[in-house]
Write a protein that holds these residues in place. Structure first.
Motif, PDB file in Angstrom:
ATOM      1  N   UNK A 128       0.877  -1.184   0.000  1.00 58.34           N
ATOM      2  CA  UNK A 128       0.000   0.000   0.000  1.00 58.34           C
ATOM      3  C   UNK A 128       0.907   1.225   0.000  1.00 58.34           C
ATOM      4  N   UNK A 129       1.428   1.516  -1.167  1.00 63.10           N
ATOM      5  CA  UNK A 129       2.413   2.580  -1.341  1.00 63.10           C
ATOM      6  C   UNK A 129       2.368   3.007  -2.796  1.00 63.10           C
ATOM      7  N   UNK A 130       2.884   4.195  -3.076  1.00 60.27           N
ATOM      8  CA  UNK A 130       3.039   4.603  -4.462  1.00 60.27           C
ATOM      9  C   UNK A 130       4.337   4.030  -5.002  1.00 60.27           C
ATOM     10  N   UNK A 131       4.331   3.722  -6.294  1.00 65.26           N
ATOM     11  CA  UNK A 131       5.508   3.090  -6.891  1.00 65.26           C
ATOM     12  C   UNK A 131       6.772   3.899  -6.627  1.00 65.26           C
ATOM     13  N   UNK A 132       6.663   5.236  -6.624  1.00 62.98           N
ATOM     14  CA  UNK A 132       7.890   6.021  -6.469  1.00 62.98           C
ATOM     15  C   UNK A 132       8.542   5.808  -5.114  1.00 62.98           C
ATOM     16  N   UNK A 133       7.794   5.348  -4.134  1.00 61.81           N
ATOM     17  CA  UNK A 133       8.428   5.067  -2.855  1.00 61.81           C
ATOM     18  C   UNK A 133       9.428   3.917  -2.996  1.00 61.81           C
ATOM     19  N   UNK A 134       9.129   2.974  -3.870  1.00 60.00           N
ATOM     20  CA  UNK A 134      10.068   1.872  -4.098  1.00 60.00           C
ATOM     21  C   UNK A 134      11.198   2.278  -5.036  1.00 60.00           C
ATOM     22  N   UNK A 155       2.606   7.054   1.855  1.00 53.83           N
ATOM     23  CA  UNK A 155       1.258   7.116   1.278  1.00 53.83           C
ATOM     24  C   UNK A 155       0.193   6.535   2.206  1.00 53.83           C
ATOM     25  N   UNK A 168      -0.278   4.522  -9.797  1.00 57.09           N
ATOM     26  CA  UNK A 168       0.940   4.508  -8.990  1.00 57.09           C
ATOM     27  C   UNK A 168       0.824   3.557  -7.802  1.00 57.09           C
ATOM     28  N   UNK A 198       1.001   0.503  -5.779  1.00 60.22           N
ATOM     29  CA  UNK A 198       1.716  -0.748  -6.016  1.00 60.22           C
ATOM     30  C   UNK A 198       0.814  -1.961  -5.801  1.00 60.22           C
TER      31      UNK A 198
END
Lengths: 444, 444
Positions: free
Chosen positions: A9-15, A122, B180, B182
C-alpha cells in the motif's frame, strides 16, 4: 496480500526512491511531518483522527514471501534483501486523536532512517487524512445538534469497506452516538443502531402487518419506518398497533421518517402519536441529512429526537478531501525546505504550542522549532512510538471521544458554529521564519 | 474478522429484519434491483464497474465462528443457527463492467430468498457505487485527453485502502493507462507508473546530484521531478546531466512538473529540452489536475505527454457520491413499489434494452419488464451467478478495458464532451408504467 495492511500500500515512487537511497547508502535519519497546508473554507477547525491505525500499520509492517516474490520481478536483489528484513524502527510523535488542529500544524512526525520514513508515506497520509476528514465533518453535526442521538448511516455510499469502518470510528470519536455498520461495532466497539428498511414494509401484504411483525420480533426497541406509502396514515397505524399490543410486554420505541419535508412530518407525526397516548415514542429522521439541515430543523423546533446521517458524513460531502501532505523537513541533521510555487513548507522538526486563557479557552497556537525555540503554552505533539514500538497502549475509543467533546468546549465560540468564523490565530515562531529565510538563500 | 469480506459488512437493520423474516417464515423469493435514481448534473453518462468484487463477496460469504459468537450476544439462537449454515444461493443478473448506463436502469438484479437478498444489500451498494463512481469520473479524462498517458496518483487522498485499490482498478477499466498504487498492480495487474518525490531532491545537498543518483538507479526510465526549487533552472540541469551521461547507457526518459502554471512551464521546459538535444524526453504533469484542466492545457497546445491525476479522480471530487439504491421490486411473485415522496421506484423485475443506429451508434434505451414485455434492442442485463455460483469466469481486466473504450465510441457525440449535453433518451415501457399505476391503487 492483505488489502489493508500490506506494505505494498504505497506509491511506486516510494520503491524507486528506496532503490536509489540504498544504492547511494542514504540511511541517515529523516524527519517527515504530516500537516494541512490550508484550512478548507468550509471548516473552522479540524479534528485529528486515525493515529491508532497508523501505529498498527507501522508496528505490523512486514513483507510476506509472496510480496517479496512479486517485487523481485521488478527490483534488483539488494532491494529485496533489504525488504526481507524490513521492520519500521523509527520514532513517531503525534497529536492525540481528537485534538483540534489548524493549517501549518504538524499532526504527526516520523523520525526514521530515510528509506523507512519514505516508504510509509502514502499509507500514513491515506489513514490520517480520511479519519481526520470524517471526524472534522462529524464534529459539525455534534455541535449543531447538542443532546440529539446522531447515528452514522453511511456504509453503503462510503468509498469501500475500509472507508465505512473508519468513518464509523471517526464519527464516534468526534461525538456521534454510534453507527449502523455492524462490523464497526464488532471491530471498534462503536455502539450500533438500526431500524428497518422500506423493503421490509414492501415484502408484507400491508404496512400494519409489517409493523406488527417487527414489533413482535423486537419487543423493546422497535423503530418503525413510516414513510413507505403515506407518513401520517402510517403514524395512525402505529398508534392502533400500540393499543393492540398494550396488554403484551411490547413497547414501540419510535418511528423513523426518511423522505419529504422531515420537519413538517415530524410536527404532524408528533401530534398523532401524542394524541394516541404515545408521548414516549421517539421520532428519528434520516434521508440526505447534513449539519445544515439538522440546524435548520432544530431551529424550526421540529420534534425530532435523533438523526441518521449517511452520505454527507461518510464522504464529507462538502469537503471530500483536504490538502494534507507528508514532507521531508530534515535529513542527516540538516533542515530541508521545499520551495515549489504555492507549495513552500516550513522546514525543520517542529512543535505546536497552544495557549489558553484563565478560563481554559483556546487563545492562539504557535508553530515553533522543537529545539532551542521555547514557547509558552501546551505542546500538542506527544511521543507515540519509539524505535518502531508503541510507547504505551492507546486510550480506548470511548475515552478519546469524551476528550474530544471536552475539546470542543474550549474552542472560541465563533469557531463552534457552522458559518465561517474569523480564523483562529496560528503564528510561526521568529526562529522558524528565520530558518526558512536562511534555507532559501542556501539551497540551490 | 476480515475487513473487506466479512458478512458483518452490513447495516444493523439487515440483521434485525433478518430476525423478523425468520420468525415469520418469510423465505419466498425476493427480487432486488440496484439502480441510480438520477444522473448527476455533472455527468452525461455513467460507467458500470465493481461487479467482479460483488461476485467474489457473494460467492465467499460465510460466517466465521468468531462472527457467530459476536452475533450470539445480540441475536436469538434461531438467527445464529441460520447464519451458521449461511451461503448465498441466489441468482445475479448484471450489466457487464464497462457498460454505460443512465438513470432508472437497473445495473444489477439479485433473485434470492428474502433473508439472503436483504442481508447482502449494503456491501453490494458499497462496491458497485464506488467503482461506478470512479470509472465514470475517469472516463471524462480519457475522453478529454485522447492518446495521452493517464495515471492514477490518488492513493494518499483516497478514502482508505480499499478505495485506493478499487479506484486504481476502476480508472484502468475506464481507460486510464495505469496507477501509482503498487498493491493495485500486484492484485489486479494494473500497469504501474511512478517517478520521484520532492523529498528525494530535498534529501540531497543539491538538485543536480539528486537527478544523477536517480538516473543511475533507473538508467532506462528515470522521470525527474523538476519543480522543487526553480523549474526552468532544473530543466537546464537535466540537459547538462544528459550530456554528462551520454557515453553511458543511461537515458533520461522525461521530467515531471507538479506546481505553478503547468502549461506555461511545459512550453518553457520543452524549449530548454529541445535546445539541449533532448527532443525524446517526455513531459509529465501533475498537481491538482482534473479533466477540465487537462482539456484546457491541451487546448492551449501545451506540450505535455502524460498526466498524473490524484485527488480529483480517487474521490470523484465534483460528484463524490451518486444516488444509487437497492430496492425490493418483487416478493413471492408479486411486484412491489415504494412510493415515498420523491423516491418512488419502478416495480417488478426488469430488463434494459439499448437500440443502435445502422452505424452502431447508441440511439435510445427502454426499461421494460423482463417477462411479457418484449422490446427491440440489445438486452443489457446478463446472467452472472446461478444458485450462488458464477456462471462463467469473468473476462480479464484488460479485455473489459478494451470493451469500455469501444463503448465510448458509440456514444452520441455530445455525451462524450465535458459539458452537460442533451440527455440520452431512457424511456419506461408502457407495460411497466401500467404496472406501477396498478400497484399505486392496490397497496395500502
Amino acid at each position: 496480500m492483505n488489502p489493508i495492511s500490506s506494505p505494498l500500500l504505497a506509491d511506486l515512487y516510494q520503491f524507486t526512491m528506496l532503490q536509489s537511497y540504498l544504492e547511494q547508502g542514504m540511511h541517515d535519519t529523516a524527519v517527515f511531518e504530516l500537516f494541512m497546508r490550508k484550512l478548507p473554507p468550509e471548516r473552522n477547525f479540524m479534528v485529528a483522527a486515525g493515529l491508532e491505525q497508523v501505529a498498527d500499520f507501522l508496528e505490523q509492517m512486514r513483507f510476506t514471501a509472496e510480496e517479496l516474490a512479486w517485487l523481485a520481478e521488478r527490483f534488483p536483489t539488494p532491494v529485496i534483501d533489504y525488504l526481507e528484513h524490513f521492520s519500521f524502527s523509527g520514532d513517531v510523535h503525534a497529536m492525540p486523536e481528537g485534538t483540534l488542529f489548524f493549517q501549518n500544524e504538524p499532526i504527526l512526525r516520523v523520525t526514521a532512517p530515510l528509506p523507512q520514513a519514505q516508504l510509509v508515506e502514502s499509507r500514513i497520509i491515506n489513514l490520517l487524512h480520511f479519519q481526520s476528514l470524517i471526524a472534522s465533518k462529524a464534529a459539525r453535526s455534534v455541535l449543531a445538534a447538542p443532546g440529539k442521538l446522531l447515528v452514522d448511516f453511511g456504509m453503503r455510499r462510503a468509498h469501500g469497506a475500509e472507508a465505512a469502518l473508519l468513518a464509523a470510528r471517526a464519527s464516534y470519536l468526534a461525538g456521534f452516538s454510534g453507527s449502523a455498520t455492524v462490523l464497526a461495532g464488532a471491530l471498534y466497539d462503536v455502539p450500533l443502531y438500526g431500524t428497518m428498511a422500506h423493503s421490509f414494509i414492501q415484502a408484507h401484504a400491508d404496512e400494519a402487518t409489517a409493523f406488527e411483525h417487527f414489533a413482535r420480533s423486537h419487543p423493546d426497541n422497535a423503530i418503525l419506518l413510516i414513510d413507505t406509502y403515506d407518513t401520517e396514515a402510517a403514524a395512525s397505524k402505529v398508534v392502533r398497533l400500540a393499543h393492540k399490543l398494550a396488554t403484551e410486554p411490547i413497547h414501540i420505541k419510535g418511528v423513523r421518517l426518511d423522505s419529504g419535508d422531515l420537519a413538517m412530518h415530524a410536527f404532524e407525526v408528533r401530534q398523532i402519536l401524542d394524541r394516541g397516548g404515545l408521548q414516549q415514542a421517539q421520532i428519528f429522521a434520516s434521508g440526505n441529512l447534513d449539519e445544515y439541515r439538522l440546524s435548520d430543523m432544530l431551529a424550526s423546533g421540529a420534534p425530532i429526537d435523533g438523526f441518521g446521517i449517511g452520505t454527507a458524513l461518510d464522504i464529507s460531502i462538502d469537503v471530500p478531501a483536504f490538502d494534507c501532505v507528508y514532507k521531508l523537513q530534515e535529513y542527516a541533521g540538516v533542515p530541508r525546505r521545499k520551495r515549489s510555487e504555492g507549495k513552500a513548507t516550513w522546514p525543520g522538526r517542529k512543535q505546536v504550542y497552544r495557549r489558553f486563557d484563565e478560563h481554559g479557552g483556546m487563545l492562539a497556537d504557535i508553530v515553533a522549532l522543537e529545539e532551542n525555540d521555547p514557547q509558552p503554552g501546551q505542546p500538542l505533539l506527544q511521543p507515540v512510538m519509539r524505535q518502531g514500538v508503541r510507547i504505551q497502549a492507546s486510550p480506548d475509543l470511548q475515552a478519546m471521544r469524551q476528550q474530544t467533546l471536552q475539546n470542543y468546549t474550549v474552542l472560541p465560540a465563533g469557531l463552534r458554529g457552522l458559518k465561517k468564523s474569523a480564523a483562529y490565530p496560528v503564528t510561526i515562531s521568529n526562529a522558524l521564519q528565520a530558518l526558512a529565510s536562511e534555507l532559501d538563500t542556501r539551497i540551490v
